[in-house]
Scaffold this active site. Structure first.
Site, PDB file in Angstrom:
ATOM      1  CE1 TYR A 111      -4.154  -2.047   0.269  1.00  0.00           C
ATOM      2  CE2 TYR A 111      -2.689  -3.438   1.810  1.00  0.00           C
ATOM      3  CZ  TYR A 111      -3.837  -3.158   1.038  1.00  0.00           C
ATOM      4  OH  TYR A 111      -4.827  -4.169   0.983  1.00  0.00           O
ATOM      5  CD  GLU A 113      -2.115 -12.507 -10.498  1.00  0.00           C
ATOM      6  OE1 GLU A 113      -0.954 -11.745 -10.296  1.00  0.00           O
ATOM      7  OE2 GLU A 113      -2.981 -11.951 -10.691  1.00  0.00           O
ATOM      8  CG  ASN A 162     -10.671  -2.387  -8.186  1.00  0.00           C
ATOM      9  OD1 ASN A 162     -11.426  -1.947  -9.253  1.00  0.00           O
ATOM     10  ND2 ASN A 162     -10.017  -3.404  -8.159  1.00  0.00           N
ATOM     11  CB  CYS A 178      -7.320  -4.269  -5.558  1.00  0.00           C
ATOM     12  SG  CYS A 178      -8.785  -5.186  -5.727  1.00  0.00           S
ATOM     13  CG  HIS A 179      -5.513 -10.046  -6.945  1.00  0.00           C
ATOM     14  ND1 HIS A 179      -6.134  -9.358  -8.190  1.00  0.00           N
ATOM     15  CD2 HIS A 179      -4.496 -10.867  -7.473  1.00  0.00           C
ATOM     16  CE1 HIS A 179      -5.558  -9.749  -9.327  1.00  0.00           C
ATOM     17  NE2 HIS A 179      -4.622 -10.462  -8.759  1.00  0.00           N
TER      18      HIS A 179
END
Length: 154
Positions: A90, A148, A113, A121-122
């Site tokens: 952040y 990912e 979001n 945002c993850h």
């Protein structure tokens, strides 16, 4: 508005003026006058999310809309720049948008979001690398980051 099943449960998407304005977790009642639809853009959204979940898509190619404050829009734009399989804190996002002391405000913008997964945002984590709040829940955030990480090694 269109609903579809994913490996993490039901999701929904909505478009306005040929732009994707919302991608969200779960299902919700339709507002008066709102109808379910399956437009070309919503079909593309579902297809691209399917490719994402199968590890074949790392970036979305969809016309995006949506509304938010100037700060939120700046944060969402910064989120789009986080590479697939990587994370940012952040604080890093706050610094990137020119507000280095606004970590909490970045968290709020992530919470607001309207385009989950598409605007990633993850990929935002705590200063110590820990997983922090997520609209889809912590298990979903961990699942997405693991997906990912696995796909990045291919």
């Amino acid at each position: 508005m269109h609903y579809f099943e994913t490996p993490i449960g039901w999701m929904g998407a909505a478009e306005e003026d040929s732009r994707l304005v919302e991608v969200f977790f779960g299902r919700r009642p339709l507002s008066p006058g709102e109808v379910l639809q399956r437009t070309d853009l919503l079909a593309q959204t579902v297809a691209q999310l399917g490719e994402y979940f199968s590890g074949q898509r790392r970036q979305f190619d969809l016309p995006l809309g949506g509304q938010g404050s100037a700060f939120s829009r700046a944060v969402w734009q910064a989120l789009l720049g986080i590479p697939y399989g990587q994370t940012r804190t952040y604080g890093q996002i706050a610094a990137q948008v020119g507000r280095p002391r606004a970590s909490r405000a970045v968290g709020r913008a992530c919470h607001l979001n309207p385009l989950v997964l598409v605007v990633p945002c993850h990929r935002v984590v705590g200063a110590d690398g820990s997983l922090t709040g997520y609209a889809g829940g912590m298990a979903v955030k961990a699942f997405l980051l693991a997906l990912e990480a696995r796909s990045s090694r291919r």
